[in-house]
Enzyme design. Structure first.
Site, PDB file in Angstrom:
ATOM      1  N   ARG A 132      -9.761   0.735   8.946  1.00 23.45           N
ATOM      2  CA  ARG A 132      -9.063  -0.516   9.348  1.00 23.45           C
ATOM      3  C   ARG A 132     -10.311  -1.275   9.973  1.00 23.45           C
ATOM      4  NH1 ARG A 132      -3.332   0.631   9.327  1.00 23.45           N
ATOM      5  NH2 ARG A 132      -2.373  -1.333   9.694  1.00 23.45           N
TER       6      ARG A 132
ATOM      7  N   ARG B  73      10.916  -0.560  12.148  1.00 23.56           N
ATOM      8  CA  ARG B  73       9.784  -0.293  12.668  1.00 23.56           C
ATOM      9  C   ARG B  73       9.612  -1.426  13.816  1.00 23.56           C
ATOM     10  NH1 ARG B  73       4.947   0.339   8.393  1.00 23.56           N
ATOM     11  NH2 ARG B  73       3.572  -0.972  10.256  1.00 23.56           N
TER      12      ARG B  73
ATOM     13  N   LYS C 150       0.970  -1.351  -0.085  1.00 19.92           N
ATOM     14  CA  LYS C 150       0.131   0.076  -0.039  1.00 19.92           C
ATOM     15  C   LYS C 150       0.876   1.327  -0.108  1.00 19.92           C
ATOM     16  CE  LYS C 150      -2.225  -0.907   3.732  1.00 19.92           C
ATOM     17  NZ  LYS C 150      -1.745  -2.032   4.315  1.00 19.92           N
TER      18      LYS C 150
ATOM     19  N   ARG D  87      11.584  -6.015   4.031  1.00 15.84           N
ATOM     20  CA  ARG D  87      11.634  -4.575   4.322  1.00 15.84           C
ATOM     21  C   ARG D  87      12.286  -4.262   5.620  1.00 15.84           C
ATOM     22  NH1 ARG D  87       5.403  -2.177   4.807  1.00 15.84           N
ATOM     23  NH2 ARG D  87       5.513  -3.168   6.890  1.00 15.84           N
TER      24      ARG D  87
ATOM     25  N   ARG E 160      -0.898  -8.846  13.555  1.00 13.57           N
ATOM     26  CA  ARG E 160      -1.296  -7.756  12.709  1.00 13.57           C
ATOM     27  C   ARG E 160      -2.252  -8.382  11.567  1.00 13.57           C
ATOM     28  NH1 ARG E 160       3.243  -4.672  10.749  1.00 13.57           N
ATOM     29  NH2 ARG E 160       1.932  -2.941   9.889  1.00 13.57           N
TER      30      ARG E 160
HETATM   31  P1  AMP Z   1       0.516   0.669   9.212  1.00 13.72           P
HETATM   32  O1  AMP Z   1       1.787   1.645   9.120  1.00 13.72           O
HETATM   33  O2  AMP Z   1      -0.523   1.180   8.539  1.00 13.72           O
HETATM   34  O3  AMP Z   1       1.171  -0.671   9.247  1.00 13.72           O
HETATM   35  O4  AMP Z   1       0.148   0.792  10.739  1.00 13.72           O
HETATM   36  C1  AMP Z   1       0.981   0.636  12.028  1.00 13.72           C
HETATM   37  C2  AMP Z   1       0.105   0.434  13.186  1.00 13.72           C
HETATM   38  O5  AMP Z   1      -0.574   1.745  13.593  1.00 13.72           O
HETATM   39  C3  AMP Z   1      -0.887  -0.573  13.339  1.00 13.72           C
HETATM   40  O6  AMP Z   1      -0.542  -1.744  13.356  1.00 13.72           O
HETATM   41  C4  AMP Z   1      -1.868  -0.031  14.073  1.00 13.72           C
HETATM   42  O7  AMP Z   1      -1.266  -0.302  15.601  1.00 13.72           O
HETATM   43  C5  AMP Z   1      -1.787   1.568  13.995  1.00 13.72           C
HETATM   44  N1  AMP Z   1      -2.880   2.113  13.061  1.00 13.72           N
HETATM   45  C6  AMP Z   1      -2.639   2.698  11.797  1.00 13.72           C
HETATM   46  N2  AMP Z   1      -3.789   2.835  11.249  1.00 13.72           N
HETATM   47  C7  AMP Z   1      -4.728   2.311  11.966  1.00 13.72           C
HETATM   48  C8  AMP Z   1      -6.138   2.530  12.057  1.00 13.72           C
HETATM   49  N3  AMP Z   1      -6.870   3.067  10.998  1.00 13.72           N
HETATM   50  N4  AMP Z   1      -6.779   2.222  13.037  1.00 13.72           N
HETATM   51  C9  AMP Z   1      -6.256   1.504  14.202  1.00 13.72           C
HETATM   52  N5  AMP Z   1      -4.938   1.419  14.528  1.00 13.72           N
HETATM   53  C10 AMP Z   1      -4.061   1.883  13.182  1.00 13.72           C
END
Ligand code: AMP
Length: 270
Positions: A88, A139, A13, A127, A150
């Protein structure tokens, strides 16, 4: 153009969002990145999100909905945005519908990147290795253990969004297992097919810029700029017609007559 990119962690993404940003001049709104920034800055939101994120859980809906609502009000979001990692959950999607309606904004499409889960662990490990090789910090949630959590959360809470947006006729599915280049091409193709962008928008924009020379406006949208050549031709035709009329008038005067325009006016008086 307003888009949502939907897909499990590691589905590409972020990479595809960056390419859309580059091509269409819209902004990427990644809730994950905004939350990481909040954690790094130690803001109240960051303090609440820190441990949840580290364990692979989801930050409460009201926090992410609030972040997105504020962010899409900023001037740089006027031309459009790509939501990456948001919504999400179904309640987040419902809240998004509500806030877009309130702001009189329309969602163009939801692009689902469909991937094979077994490839995701490999991708996330790659990554992490690449990030380390660049000398950057990995990360905290980019480990296979957290990824498994996740993914489970994606399946349980995020996957229902596929049905949610499919019912609303917004869902477009792309095979995320193709090469990055192929996925990009496919996304651009379907965006053109649904009329969200002009086909070959950047090419047309470039041509228009060239045709208009230094007078081209850098802030023009791809769609507007793409209309440039057609407008330029229309203007040129009008200019030629005006020139021809002037010439006819001059010839008539040179022959000792009167300007056809004046003659017409006199006739009209009689
Ligand atoms: P990402 O970078 O999109 O993989 O997000 C990293 C982490 O941020 C996720 O595992 C969640 O803990 C939190 N997070 C990101 N976006 C959301 C969302 N829309 N709702 C809830 N938690 C989020």
């Amino acid at each position: 153009m307003r888009l949502i990119l939907l897909g499990p962690p590691g589905s590409g993404k972020g990479t595809q969002a960056q390419r859309l940003v580059h091509r269409y001049g819209i902004i990427q709104l990644s809730t994950g990145e905004m939350l990481r920034a909040a954690v790094a800055a130690g803001t109240p939101v960051g303090l609440k999100a820190k441990d949840i994120m580290a364990s692979g859980g989801l930050v409460p809906d009201d926090i992410v909905v609030g972040i997105i609502s504020d962010r899409i009000d900023q001037p740089d979001a006027k031309r459009g945005f790509i939501l990456d990692g948001f919504p999400r959950t179904v309640p987040q999607a419902e809240a998004l519908d509500e806030l877009l309606k309130r702001k009189h904004m329309k969602l163009d499409a939801v692009i689902e990147l469909r991937v094979n889960e077994s490839a995701l662990v490999q991708r996330v490990e790659t990554r992490a290795a690449e990030t380390l090789a660049r000398g950057e910090e990995v990360r905290i949630d980019d480990t296979s253990e957290v990824l498994i959590k996740r993914l489970a959360s994606y399946r349980q809470l995020t996957e229902p969004l596929i049905h949610y947006y499919s019912e609303r006729r917004k869902l477009l599915t792309v095979d995320g297992m193709m090469t990055i280049e192929h996925v990009t091409r496919e996304i651009n193709r379907i965006l053109a097919a649904i009329g969200a962008v002009e086909p070959h928008a950047p090419k047309a924009a470039k041509a228009a810029k060239k045709a208009m020379g230094s007078r081209s406006k850098p802030a023009a949208t791809a769609a507007n700029t793409a209309k440039g050549p057609a407008n330029a031709v229309r203007k040129a035709v009008k200019a030629v017609a005006r020139g021809a009329k002037r010439l006819v008038r001059k010839v008539a005067i040179a022959k000792g007559g009167k300007s056809p325009k004046k003659v017409t006016k006199k006739r009209a008086k009689r």
